[in-house]
Design a protein around this motif. Structure first.
Motif, PDB file in Angstrom:
ATOM      1  N   SER A 199      25.532  27.101  32.386  1.00 65.40           N
ATOM      2  CA  SER A 199      24.705  26.016  32.025  1.00 65.40           C
ATOM      3  C   SER A 199      23.478  26.859  31.483  1.00 65.40           C
ATOM      4  N   CYS A 200      23.256  27.988  31.610  1.00 64.87           N
ATOM      5  CA  CYS A 200      21.942  28.588  31.263  1.00 64.87           C
ATOM      6  C   CYS A 200      22.035  29.051  29.867  1.00 64.87           C
ATOM      7  N   PRO A 201      21.145  28.613  28.913  1.00 63.27           N
ATOM      8  CA  PRO A 201      21.105  28.928  27.652  1.00 63.27           C
ATOM      9  C   PRO A 201      20.905  30.334  27.005  1.00 63.27           C
ATOM     10  N   VAL A 202      20.115  31.258  28.186  1.00 62.57           N
ATOM     11  CA  VAL A 202      19.784  32.524  27.759  1.00 62.57           C
ATOM     12  C   VAL A 202      20.264  33.330  28.835  1.00 62.57           C
ATOM     13  N   GLY A 203      19.702  34.583  28.947  1.00 57.40           N
ATOM     14  CA  GLY A 203      20.477  35.446  30.082  1.00 57.40           C
ATOM     15  C   GLY A 203      19.659  35.623  31.117  1.00 57.40           C
ATOM     16  N   ALA A 204      19.169  34.651  31.805  1.00 56.66           N
ATOM     17  CA  ALA A 204      18.441  34.468  33.100  1.00 56.66           C
ATOM     18  C   ALA A 204      19.427  34.501  34.206  1.00 56.66           C
ATOM     19  N   LEU A 205      20.618  34.046  33.928  1.00 58.36           N
ATOM     20  CA  LEU A 205      21.728  34.047  34.948  1.00 58.36           C
ATOM     21  C   LEU A 205      22.913  34.664  34.575  1.00 58.36           C
ATOM     22  N   SER A 206      23.405  35.446  35.180  1.00 57.52           N
ATOM     23  CA  SER A 206      24.818  36.225  34.858  1.00 57.52           C
ATOM     24  C   SER A 206      25.741  36.586  36.113  1.00 57.52           C
ATOM     25  N   GLU A 207      26.921  36.640  35.845  1.00 60.39           N
ATOM     26  CA  GLU A 207      27.443  37.184  36.997  1.00 60.39           C
ATOM     27  C   GLU A 207      27.293  38.741  37.315  1.00 60.39           C
ATOM     28  N   LYS A 208      27.535  39.146  38.471  1.00 58.56           N
ATOM     29  CA  LYS A 208      27.254  40.646  39.032  1.00 58.56           C
ATOM     30  C   LYS A 208      28.282  41.552  37.982  1.00 58.56           C
ATOM     31  N   ASN A 209      27.923  42.356  37.475  1.00 55.53           N
ATOM     32  CA  ASN A 209      28.873  43.162  36.346  1.00 55.53           C
ATOM     33  C   ASN A 209      29.386  44.080  37.132  1.00 55.53           C
ATOM     34  N   GLU A 210      30.601  44.085  37.356  1.00 57.05           N
ATOM     35  CA  GLU A 210      31.443  45.133  37.825  1.00 57.05           C
ATOM     36  C   GLU A 210      32.368  45.643  36.928  1.00 57.05           C
ATOM     37  N   VAL A 211      32.298  45.700  35.730  1.00 57.31           N
ATOM     38  CA  VAL A 211      33.124  46.495  34.786  1.00 57.31           C
ATOM     39  C   VAL A 211      33.074  47.902  34.952  1.00 57.31           C
ATOM     40  N   PRO A 212      31.965  48.626  35.193  1.00 60.12           N
ATOM     41  CA  PRO A 212      31.845  50.097  35.548  1.00 60.12           C
ATOM     42  C   PRO A 212      32.911  50.639  36.643  1.00 60.12           C
ATOM     43  N   ALA A 213      32.943  49.560  37.810  1.00 58.47           N
ATOM     44  CA  ALA A 213      33.559  50.082  38.807  1.00 58.47           C
ATOM     45  C   ALA A 213      35.041  50.314  38.368  1.00 58.47           C
ATOM     46  N   VAL A 214      35.649  49.122  37.571  1.00 55.71           N
ATOM     47  CA  VAL A 214      36.911  49.154  37.197  1.00 55.71           C
ATOM     48  C   VAL A 214      37.149  50.319  35.967  1.00 55.71           C
ATOM     49  N   MET A 215      36.543  50.463  35.042  1.00 55.11           N
ATOM     50  CA  MET A 215      36.376  51.456  34.225  1.00 55.11           C
ATOM     51  C   MET A 215      36.443  52.886  34.724  1.00 55.11           C
ATOM     52  N   LYS A 216      35.959  53.274  35.779  1.00 49.19           N
ATOM     53  CA  LYS A 216      35.836  54.394  36.579  1.00 49.19           C
ATOM     54  C   LYS A 216      37.307  54.570  37.419  1.00 49.19           C
ATOM     55  N   ALA A 217      37.934  53.407  37.789  1.00 54.36           N
ATOM     56  CA  ALA A 217      39.115  53.646  38.572  1.00 54.36           C
ATOM     57  C   ALA A 217      40.187  53.809  37.341  1.00 54.36           C
ATOM     58  N   ILE A 218      39.919  53.303  36.330  1.00 56.56           N
ATOM     59  CA  ILE A 218      41.142  53.454  35.145  1.00 56.56           C
ATOM     60  C   ILE A 218      41.043  54.996  34.802  1.00 56.56           C
ATOM     61  N   ASP A 219      39.779  55.327  34.492  1.00 53.49           N
ATOM     62  CA  ASP A 219      39.730  56.806  34.048  1.00 53.49           C
ATOM     63  C   ASP A 219      39.920  57.824  35.208  1.00 53.49           C
ATOM     64  N   ASN A 220      40.439  57.097  36.536  1.00 53.10           N
ATOM     65  CA  ASN A 220      40.631  58.209  37.465  1.00 53.10           C
ATOM     66  C   ASN A 220      42.128  58.376  37.656  1.00 53.10           C
ATOM     67  N   PRO A 221      43.005  59.568  37.201  1.00 53.12           N
ATOM     68  CA  PRO A 221      44.391  59.742  37.213  1.00 53.12           C
ATOM     69  C   PRO A 221      44.822  59.514  38.491  1.00 53.12           C
ATOM     70  N   GLU A 222      43.995  59.829  39.618  1.00 50.32           N
ATOM     71  CA  GLU A 222      44.670  59.427  41.105  1.00 50.32           C
ATOM     72  C   GLU A 222      44.874  58.144  41.359  1.00 50.32           C
ATOM     73  N   LYS A 223      44.371  57.229  40.619  1.00 50.88           N
ATOM     74  CA  LYS A 223      44.297  55.851  40.935  1.00 50.88           C
ATOM     75  C   LYS A 223      45.490  54.902  40.267  1.00 50.88           C
ATOM     76  N   HIS A 224      46.437  54.313  41.089  1.00 47.87           N
ATOM     77  CA  HIS A 224      47.263  53.392  40.276  1.00 47.87           C
ATOM     78  C   HIS A 224      46.575  52.071  40.097  1.00 47.87           C
ATOM     79  N   VAL A 225      46.071  51.555  38.787  1.00 52.14           N
ATOM     80  CA  VAL A 225      45.207  50.576  38.743  1.00 52.14           C
ATOM     81  C   VAL A 225      46.040  49.332  38.294  1.00 52.14           C
ATOM     82  N   VAL A 226      46.359  48.235  38.942  1.00 50.03           N
ATOM     83  CA  VAL A 226      46.978  46.778  38.900  1.00 50.03           C
ATOM     84  C   VAL A 226      46.058  45.987  38.666  1.00 50.03           C
ATOM     85  N   VAL A 227      46.051  45.075  37.678  1.00 47.70           N
ATOM     86  CA  VAL A 227      45.502  43.751  37.532  1.00 47.70           C
ATOM     87  C   VAL A 227      46.391  42.576  37.537  1.00 47.70           C
ATOM     88  N   GLN A 228      45.836  41.507  37.746  1.00 48.80           N
ATOM     89  CA  GLN A 228      46.181  40.258  38.041  1.00 48.80           C
ATOM     90  C   GLN A 228      45.248  39.381  37.232  1.00 48.80           C
TER      91      GLN A 228
END
Lengths: 578, 164
Positions: A199-228
């Motif tokens: 409902s927010c017209p501006v950037g006062a409310l947003s979800e907690k950004n967890e993209v970096p954690a996912v990118m880090k796992a993808i970049d880690n060759p040891e990790k088998h990263v599955v997504v649903q």
């Protein structure tokens, strides 16, 4: 319908008497800027962006709350109007944190768009600012009052959900939006539905950004990263790339996820089919014994949290089934890991959800059958869109690709989980056939479809009457729960926390106020799911071959010992915290 | 705004019975919140969290809405009055004579903002409009004691009189 005659900018129009000036102008194709107005959510005339001049009136009036009357003469574009709107906008901008370039809503901000449309070319009013601390302590929501323009759309959205844990506090320049008693949002009985964010017209409310954690796992060759990916995501992701609302983008989404570097791309719909097997069986057990009815669905984490905080007396009625996401998460780190000889600790399990409350659900201690979290990160549809953009993937020119086997094969029943009535419909398709021992002829269960807030029906299955109810939006959940408390009997109740269900989840692409006013975006997104269901070759969960094999190889039988260990959960009374 | 810290709430059986009586009287009446808050404040002297919670449950009004109303009107306070209520006049005459600096000094000295009360419950601080003693500007009162023609340097002496 009573019609009346008005003039807008010296032209004659005949409009329904129930209209506001804003409605009338919109129908006439005349744009009046708005900011605090959000159809069906907030209509309070507070921001003064929609000011218009009315012949004979002393002052300019707010079009969004001014009812039309016979002979009304309105000017939407006089010098006086333009000047007033621009002054107001500049004053709003004067204490707004104008870091647009690094804002989560850059290029998707109603305030930014207005500054452009109204031709703000300088900032005349530089003045005092009250710096606010950013609240990012919850698992799901981030509140940044420095960006807040006090439109109150979030407060109204929270009130519409009948939760009301945020408010405007203090007065004048010190006015600010806050959870009750200046607490952090995690401490006030917020269910993290995220309706405030969308409902927010501006950037006062947003979800907690967890993209970096996912990118880090993808970049880690040891990790088998599955997504649903949840069903509702495919019905809305395209909007982030300029596609019309209601365009299903399943194939492109799968292609994009693969290009982002995920090792396996699975469909949460398979998890949904599994949920139907478990929940259908649980329903049959409870329906046959007549105990603990109604059974109430437990797929929506916002709804589950709502029940725990506000209606703990119904915890025993909640299905003990985990949500499709968590069921699937448990299967990935057990069955899938074993079958593919992968150490479960090397699996990084990501879920793309239309939901901000799923971030909370993923963090619940109950969901750690694998020892750690079964779902490592739950991202919103918006976060996925950002990942795709950041990776330089040209989404619209991607080929359509298929989900990975074995968990890419889902049924039409799993797809419709993403809209209100979908879980009930999927369950009925299976329960009917188990009880009747013959195929259900018409698979479309019409009484549970559509966007009415409370849908009720009595079905006759195998000679027995089954009383069902489907509600969406927690305000409607209150209605049905209060009815049950008053003695009304139901056998099976579906609740989704968000109005419209997951298609309008708090993690979905943001639909601006103007589009909300002119399209039925919830119905359009739902139609994308129903069309996928119609196209599916298998439309009943119990006919899904993957699910059959999963029970044969690993789980045994629905609601059996192994299922209880992996696929079922329990709930906690949280009524002290609200 | 930062987290709200108020001295621990003390309730008596008599006060809480009175509050429940007020709630029962207004329950079901539209627009009951403000009159109930008024009566509750006259029972307790202020409106602590616990009292707001009782009103929320009694009238079935969300806590957030109550907090919104209480924080909007200066008439309502979520802090108790201290044993010694320091009221600094911010009327025009006092203000031009520097009472703004005096109130800042008191805030610093007591570690509280206007409207708040110290943790030990000894001092509360209030900003008042003209109290009609312009000839003595700038002026402050501590309960019934009046201090006039002040400078910032007088603050320490005045407060120390009430320290023990």
């Amino acid at each position: 319908m009573e019609m009346i005659n008005i003039k807008i900018n010296d032209k004659d129009y005949s409009v329904p008497a129930s209209y506001t000036i804003l409605d009338a102008a919109r129908e006439a194709g005349i744009k009046i800027p708005t900011l605090c107005y959000l159809k069906d959510v907030n209509q309070i005339g507070a921001c003064r962006m929609c000011l218009v001049e009315i012949k004979g009136a002393r002052a300019l009036q707010a079009a969004c709350v001014y009812p039309v009357s016979e002979g009304l003469e309105i000017y939407t574009n006089s010098a006086k109007v333009r000047e007033a709107r621009r002054d107001t906008l500049e004053l709003i901008l004067s204490n707004h944190d104008k870091k647009c370039l690094t804002c989560i809503r850059n290029r998707n901000c109603e305030l930014q768009a207005l500054a452009d449309e109204l031709g703000v070319d300088g900032l005349r009013f530089e003045g005092e600012n009250i710096p606010y601390e950013i609240d990012n302590t919850s698992t799901s929501l981030v509140r940044d009052n420095n960006k807040c323009i006090l439109c109150r759309r979030c407060v109204a959205a929270c009130n519409n959900q009948a939760i009301s844990v945020i408010t405007c506090a203090d007065r004048g320049f010190a006015t600010h939006v806050t959870p009750t008693y200046e607490k952090e949002i995690k401490d006030v009985g917020c269910i993290f539905c995220g309706q405030c964010i969308v409902s927010c017209p501006v950037g006062a409310l947003s979800e907690k950004n967890e993209v970096p954690a996912v990118m880090k796992a993808i970049d880690n060759p040891e990790k088998h990263v599955v997504v649903q990916t949840a069903p509702a995501v495919r019905a809305a992701l395209g909007e982030e790339f300029g596609l019309p609302i209601g365009t299903p983008v399943t194939g492109k989404m799968v292609a994009a996820l693969r290009r982002l570097g995920f090792d396996k791309v699975f469909d949460t719909d398979t998890g949904a089919d599994l949920t139907i097997m478990e929940e259908g069986t649980e329903f049959l057990q409870r329906f046959t014994s007549g105990e603990n009815l109604p059974i109430i669905t437990s797929c929506s984490p916002g709804w589950v949290k709502f029940c725990e905080h506000y209606y703990p007396e119904f915890i025993g009625n909640l299905s003990t089934c985990k949500s499709p996401m968590e069921m699937f998460g448990a299967v990935i780190k057990s069955y899938y890991a074993e079958k593919n000889n992968i150490n479960k600790d090397d699996i990084f399990s990501v879920a793309i959800m239309p939901c901000t409350s799923k971030k909370y659900e993923a963090s619940r201690e109950e969901h750690s059958t694998s020892g750690g979290r079964d779902i490592d990160v739950s991202l919103t549809t918006r976060e996925l869109a950002r990942m795709i953009k950041q990776a330089g993937i040209d989404f619209n020119s991607l080929p359509d690709e298929e989900f990975d086997s074995p968990f890419g094969e889902a049924t039409g029943a799993g797809v419709i989980f993403g809209t209100t009535g979908g879980v009930m419909e999927a369950a009925i398709r299976t329960v009917y056939e188990i009880l009747e021992k013959k195929p259900l002829e018409n698979l479309n269960v019409e009484p549970v479809r559509g966007l009415d807030g409370v849908k009720e029906a009595t079905l006759t299955i195998a000679g027995k009457e089954v009383k069902i109810a489907v509600v969406h939006g927690t305000a409607n959940a209150r209605i049905i729960l209060d009815k049950i408390k008053a003695g009304e009997h139901y056998d099976f109740v579906e609740v989704m926390a968000c109005p419209g269900g997951c298609i309008n989840g708090g993690g979905q692409p943001i639909v601006d106020a103007n589009t909300r006013a002119t399209t039925d975006f919830k119905a359009l997104r739902a139609s994308a799911l129903y069309s996928e269901d119609e196209k599916a070759t298998i439309r009943k969960s119990h006919e899904n071959p993957v699910i059959k094999q999963l029970y044969d190889d690993f789980l045994g039988e629905p609601c059996g010992h192994k299922s209880h260990e992996l696929l079922h959960t329990h709930y906690t009374d949280k009524s002290a915290n609200k | 705004m930062a987290e709200i810290k108020a001295p621990a709430f003390k309730d008596t059986a008599e006060q809480s019975a009175k509050l429940q009586e007020v709630i029962a009287k207004y329950k079901g009446t539209e627009g009951a919140l403000i009159p109930v808050l008024h009566e509750a404040q006259s029972i307790y002297g202020y409106l602590p969290y616990e009292v707001q919670k009782a009103i929320s449950e009694g009238l079935d009004v969300p806590m957030a809405e109550i907090y919104g109303v209480v924080s909007f009107y200066t008439q309502f306070s979520i802090y108790p009055k201290g044993t010694y209520n320091v009221a600094v006049c911010l009327g025009t005459a006092c203000y031009v004579k520097g009472s703004g600096d005096i109130i800042d000094k008191i805030k610093e000295k007591l570690g509280i903002e206007v409207g708040q009360c110290t943790d030990d419950g000894r001092f509360s601080l209030e900003a008042t409009r003209c109290i009609g003693a312009c000839g003595l500007a700038p002026v402050l009162t501590v309960n019934d004691d009046v201090y006039g023609r002040l400078t910032v340097d007088d603050v320490d002496d005045i407060l120390s009189k009430y320290m023990d």
